[in-house]
Design an enzyme around this catalytic site. Structure first.
Site, PDB file in Angstrom:
ATOM      1  N   ASP A 209      -2.194  -0.688  -0.960  1.00 21.24           N
ATOM      2  CA  ASP A 209      -1.317  -0.035  -1.942  1.00 21.24           C
ATOM      3  C   ASP A 209      -1.934   1.222  -2.538  1.00 21.24           C
ATOM      4  OD1 ASP A 209      -3.310  -1.168  -3.448  1.00 21.24           O
ATOM      5  OD2 ASP A 209      -1.994  -2.067  -4.949  1.00 21.24           O
ATOM      6  N   GLU A 210      -2.834   1.865  -1.799  1.00 27.85           N
ATOM      7  CA  GLU A 210      -3.489   3.062  -2.337  1.00 27.85           C
ATOM      8  C   GLU A 210      -3.855   4.005  -1.194  1.00 27.85           C
ATOM      9  OE1 GLU A 210      -7.351   4.262  -5.159  1.00 27.85           O
ATOM     10  OE2 GLU A 210      -6.962   2.170  -4.608  1.00 27.85           O
TER      11      GLU A 210
END
Length: 332
Positions: A47-48
């Protein structure tokens, strides 16, 4: 917060089951949106990621990406914008939850120096304790400390942390060597108002992307399209396939459906298509497929072989013919 810590604070919390396959599916969709805006994407986790875009476009690009993720997936997203990875990461932390933050380097003294030293990468709990014992509490304290002293306290990382305290970071965005996505796009010399022309172009892109997937031994889980209008408004739409595919026909039909559902009002200036969520793929044996799937597999292999032999696509599907040709054929 780590789950262990959360359960210590709230022993009676209801813990939902983990669904990593679903998390990965949604992550693939988010990264497919990233790929519509720039090929220079460095994944950090599920998620990054870091994205590199032309200078001066970061804030506008971040706004568009956040709006696209919100509209297509219903997800919040925090984003930080700056001239390097360090400041972008810190800006993103300051933007949480669900915000957008710009951190120019000339604002480092004002925005960064008053904050605790642990905000800097590399200053974990042990390093923080060493700094506190030396009377170094804030990022500004680190910036004012001679790098030699920091090196004595923290080892070789001390000089890097001193650079970070001044907002300096020369690490490039490290695009992964293994492909994460493939994409094609074209800008028309004149705005296009006929949807059939867009569909013809999508067929051509699907054949190209299918060939690239098969040549790399990959299959795509996510298909996306990109449309730009004369006022330069740009939209992207993605969808996840039931199973990874390298089929030209599957890719085209998926892109066609996305276009017909979300094309908006003509005319269009640019159309693009992307495939992502790539997986290593070994084609199943023919008995596992139905008749049409066998024919599609054989056709793709034949087209790929002709392309390898002649160095270019010499045979293609009729869907690629321009609309005027379709009309002539129907009238003949």
């Amino acid at each position: 917060m780590p789950m262990r810590k959360a359960l210590e604070l709230c022993p009676h919390a209801a813990v939902l089951p983990v669904r990593m396959s679903r998390y990965q599916e949604v992550s693939d969709q988010v990264f497919a949106i990233f790929d519509c805006f720039t090929p220079d994407v460095e994944p950090v986790s599920i998620d990054e990621a870091y994205l590199a875009v032309p200078a001066g476009t970061g804030l506008d690009t971040a706004r568009q990406i956040r709006a696209t993720v919100r509209s297509e997936l219903g997800l919040p997203m925090s984003a930080g914008v700056s001239c390097n990875k360090l400041l972008a990461k810190i800006a993103c932390e300051l933007a949480k939850p669900d915000g957008l933050r710009l951190l120019p380097p000339d604002q480092v003294p004002e925005m960064l120096w008053p904050r605790p030293a642990k905000i800097l990468p590399g200053v974990g709990p042990k390093a923080e304790q060493k700094l506190l014992r030396a009377g170094i509490r804030t990022v500004g304290d680190i910036a004012a400390t001679p790098p030699e002293l920091l090196e004595n306290l923290l080892g070789p990382a001390g000089r890097t942390i001193h650079e970070y305290a001044h907002g300096r970071d020369d690490r490039p965005v490290a695009v992964q060597s293994a492909p994460q996505s493939f994409s094609e796009e074209t800008t028309f010399p004149a705005d296009v108002s006929d949807p059939e022309q867009i569909l013809s172009v999508l067929m051509e892109m699907a054949e190209e992307l299918g060939h690239r997937l098969r040549s790399a031994g990959l299959a795509a889980r996510t298909v996306g399209i990109k449309l730009r209008f004369p006022d330069f408004r740009t939209i992207t739409r993605t969808t996840t396939l039931p199973r990874p595919s390298d089929s030209d026909t599957v890719l085209y039909r998926t892109a066609r459906d996305l276009f017909l559902q979300h094309c908006g009002s003509p005319p269009w200036r640019l159309v693009g298509m992307s495939v992502s969520g790539l997986h290593a793929w070994q084609q199943l044996s023919f008995p596992a497929f139905t008749g049409p799937e066998v024919q599609e597999t054989e056709l793709n292999r034949t087209l790929d072989e002709l392309r390898r032999r002649f160095g270019r696509p010499v045979v293609f599907r009729a869907r690629r013919l321009p609309p005027a040709t379709h009309q002539q054929r129907h009238q003949g």
